[in-house]
Design an enzyme around this catalytic site. Structure first.
Site, PDB file in Angstrom:
ATOM      1  N   SER A 102      42.197  46.941  41.863  1.00 22.67           N
ATOM      2  CA  SER A 102      42.091  46.639  40.446  1.00 22.67           C
ATOM      3  C   SER A 102      41.041  45.549  40.322  1.00 22.67           C
ATOM      4  O   SER A 102      40.965  44.657  41.165  1.00 22.67           O
ATOM      5  CB  SER A 102      43.416  46.112  39.887  1.00 22.67           C
ATOM      6  OG  SER A 102      44.423  47.077  40.009  1.00 22.67           O
ATOM      7  N   CYS A 103      40.224  45.607  39.298  1.00 21.10           N
ATOM      8  CA  CYS A 103      39.213  44.579  39.064  1.00 21.10           C
ATOM      9  C   CYS A 103      39.168  44.322  37.566  1.00 21.10           C
ATOM     10  O   CYS A 103      38.868  45.246  36.793  1.00 21.10           O
ATOM     11  CB  CYS A 103      37.847  45.025  39.582  1.00 21.10           C
ATOM     12  SG  CYS A 103      36.593  43.734  39.499  1.00 21.10           S
TER      13      CYS A 103
END
Length: 125
Positions: A102-103
């Site tokens: 996830s970013c």
């Protein structure tokens, strides 16, 4: 449960551990671009800060009986999503096994750094 600590990465600045090993997995706390030798943020660009963050994570993972190759999930926090491409260039040099990720962009990070990363990986401890 094993609490992980290494002098080769920044010490926890609050009531938490650098990482925890539990049931064959290591869960790192988020690392920012603090140079553990000086306890300061010296890097200025997203590339330089990402390199320092990953260096810190590498030391924590090594102490926890793990490595970048054993990473199964990362969570990445960016102060500015405009840094996404430059961040990915550095990140991709180390996380070659392509763990889940996830970013997200966040409003502010500790010490006003540009990036923070945490990792979940398999551990041999």
């Amino acid at each position: 449960m094993i609490k992980i600590h290494t002098e080769k990465a920044p010490a926890a600045v609050g009531p938490y551990s650098q990482a925890i090993v539990s049931n064959g997995m290591v869960y790192t706390s988020g690392q920012i671009a603090i140079n553990p030798a000086t306890n300061t943020v010296e890097a200025n660009t997203i590339e330089e800060q990402t390199e320092q963050v990953i260096k810190n994570l590498g030391e924590v993972l090594k102490t926890a009986g793990s490595s970048f190759e054993k990473a199964v999930k990362t969570t990445c926090f960016l102060a500015d999503m405009n840094d996404f491409a430059a961040f990915n260039k550095v990140y991709g040099k180390y996380f070659k096994e392509l763990p889940a990720r996830s970013c997200v962009a966040v409003k502010t990070l500790p010490k006003n750094v540009l990036v923070e990363i945490e990792v979940i990986a398999e551990s041999s401890l």
